[in-house]
Design an enzyme around this catalytic site. Structure first.
Site, PDB file in Angstrom:
ATOM      1  N   HIS A 298       6.528  -1.101   2.973  1.00  0.00           N
ATOM      2  CA  HIS A 298       6.760  -2.531   3.208  1.00  0.00           C
ATOM      3  C   HIS A 298       5.893  -3.346   2.258  1.00  0.00           C
ATOM      4  O   HIS A 298       4.872  -2.877   1.742  1.00  0.00           O
ATOM      5  CB  HIS A 298       6.446  -2.915   4.652  1.00  0.00           C
ATOM      6  CG  HIS A 298       5.044  -2.582   5.065  1.00  0.00           C
ATOM      7  ND1 HIS A 298       4.646  -1.302   5.385  1.00  0.00           N
ATOM      8  CD2 HIS A 298       3.930  -3.361   5.209  1.00  0.00           C
ATOM      9  CE1 HIS A 298       3.368  -1.298   5.709  1.00  0.00           C
ATOM     10  NE2 HIS A 298       2.903  -2.528   5.601  1.00  0.00           N
TER      11      HIS A 298
ATOM     12  N   ASN B  72       0.856  -1.179   0.000  1.00  0.00           N
ATOM     13  CA  ASN B  72       0.000   0.000   0.000  1.00  0.00           C
ATOM     14  C   ASN B  72       0.892   1.230   0.000  1.00  0.00           C
ATOM     15  O   ASN B  72       1.598   1.484   0.976  1.00  0.00           O
ATOM     16  CB  ASN B  72      -0.915   0.000   1.228  1.00  0.00           C
ATOM     17  CG  ASN B  72      -1.807  -1.224   1.291  1.00  0.00           C
ATOM     18  OD1 ASN B  72      -2.241  -1.719   0.253  1.00  0.00           O
ATOM     19  ND2 ASN B  72      -2.073  -1.717   2.479  1.00  0.00           N
TER      20      ASN B  72
ATOM     21  N   GLN C 243      -2.321   2.873   2.852  1.00  0.00           N
ATOM     22  CA  GLN C 243      -1.128   2.799   3.698  1.00  0.00           C
ATOM     23  C   GLN C 243      -1.416   3.468   5.039  1.00  0.00           C
ATOM     24  O   GLN C 243      -1.715   4.669   5.113  1.00  0.00           O
ATOM     25  CB  GLN C 243       0.055   3.498   3.018  1.00  0.00           C
ATOM     26  CG  GLN C 243       1.364   3.362   3.789  1.00  0.00           C
ATOM     27  CD  GLN C 243       2.523   3.998   3.032  1.00  0.00           C
ATOM     28  OE1 GLN C 243       2.327   4.717   2.066  1.00  0.00           O
ATOM     29  NE2 GLN C 243       3.733   3.728   3.480  1.00  0.00           N
TER      30      GLN C 243
END
Length: 340
Positions: A100, A87, A94
């Protein structure tokens, strides 16, 4: 591990306790919030909010670790299929400002229609996993990874027997052999910008430097050390404990414990001897027997045989066989004649 703090939310928890794998600039851990068991996160050690901020070499490392984590998960039976997602930005979902990847193992029946996995059905399963459960699960997974890779205690690196630097190219069909050894004996390292072509077999405890380039069906046995900017012709066999310097061209057969200094060139016959110039028959290539030494800048041409423990002087040009225990020098190379 040296994760940059920089208000990174991941660094607030104990990553080491739930760690699965690690590379130079990335780490893989079990996810605290997961929709399926063994869901993992692959995280850059330095703090980046957006994928566009990550330098190419660190992004390559991050993607390689994600790939290797999925490969290991497949090998130890976690799952056969995975979602790999990120994301990137608030509008993309996100919620933690540290970029990540999510690795989500997929199981039969976890969603009525897998192609609609972004539905509420799957994410209703999202739960926060207690730290005690995370630590226990991570320990079990690390042990399964260690058992698979032949490493008893997987105390460092990523539990893999292979360390490939970023920006390398590996073709399908490459085999890395003899993997079931302890950590000190089984590692394989290949430097930046390497090309390893199909059919190649590289055994444990070997190292190849930057810009390593090998043809198809090359064999490199245990304990060998290869320098930077080395090209290895297809079908070449490099046996145990061979040392090859920088800037070399290698062809043929190198016996156990032989040494090839830097800037050495080994060629098959330079004059084509076949009537059909399109013949697929390999031309003869040099054979260097066990314990032989080829000095700096020497050239070894054609299907010559350099005997056991023979020595080729620096800059020599070898166009004929060299008997065992013999030293040759010059152009063309000739044995040293004692005047005593």
């Amino acid at each position: 591990m040296n994760l940059e703090k920089n208000t990174c939310p991941f660094c607030e928890s104990s990553l080491r306790e739930r760690q699965l794998a690690e590379s130079k600039s990335s780490i893989a851990v079990l996810a605290k919030h997961a929709v399926n068991n063994a869901q993992a996160l692959v995280i850059p050690k330095r703090h980046f909010t957006d994928i566009a901020e990550i330098p190419a070499i660190e992004l390559s490392d991050l993607i390689n670790l994600a790939k290797r984590t999925i490969t290991l998960f497949k090998k130890i039976g976690v799952a056969d299929d995975f979602n790999l997602i990120a994301n990137n930005g608030i509008l993309a979902g996100q919620s933690i400002e540290h970029f990540h990847f999510h690795i989500i193992p997929r199981k039969e029946g976890d969603c009525p229609e897998p192609k609609y996995w972004l539905s509420e059905h799957l994410f209703k399963k999202l739960r926060e996993i207690p730290m005690t459960e995370l630590v226990e699960n991570a320990l079990l997974l690390r042990q399964r990874i260690a058992d698979f890779s032949g490493n008893i205690e997987s105390t460092e690196s990523d539990g893999l027997w292979l360390n490939i630097a970023p920006a390398c190219v590996i073709e399908d069909g490459v085999v890395f052999g003899n993997t079931n050894y302890k950590e000190t004996d089984k590692s394989i390292f290949v430097g930046n910008n390497a090309i390893i072509r199909s059919g190649t077999v590289i055994y444990h405890n070997t190292k190849a430097g930057c810009n390593f380039d090998c043809g198809h069906n090359v064999l490199i046995r245990e304990g060998s050390r290869i320098g930077d900017n080395v090209y290895v012709y297809s079908g070449t066999q490099i046996n145990r404990d061979v040392i090859i310097g920088d800037n070399c061209i290698i062809s043929g057969y190198l016996g156990n414990g032989s040494v090839v200094e830097s800037n050495v060139k080994m060629f098959g016959d330079l004059i084509h001897k076949h009537k059909d110039r399109y013949s697929s028959v390999h031309e003869p290539a040099p054979v260097i027997k066990s314990g032989a030494f080829v000095g700096w800048g020497a050239k070894v041409i054609g299907g010559v045989v350099i005997g056991e423990n023979a020595t080729i002087g620096a800059g020599a040009v070898v166009v004929g066989d060299v008997p065992p225990e013999t030293t040759v020098v010059g152009v063309p190379a000739k044995p040293i004649i004692s005047r005593m």
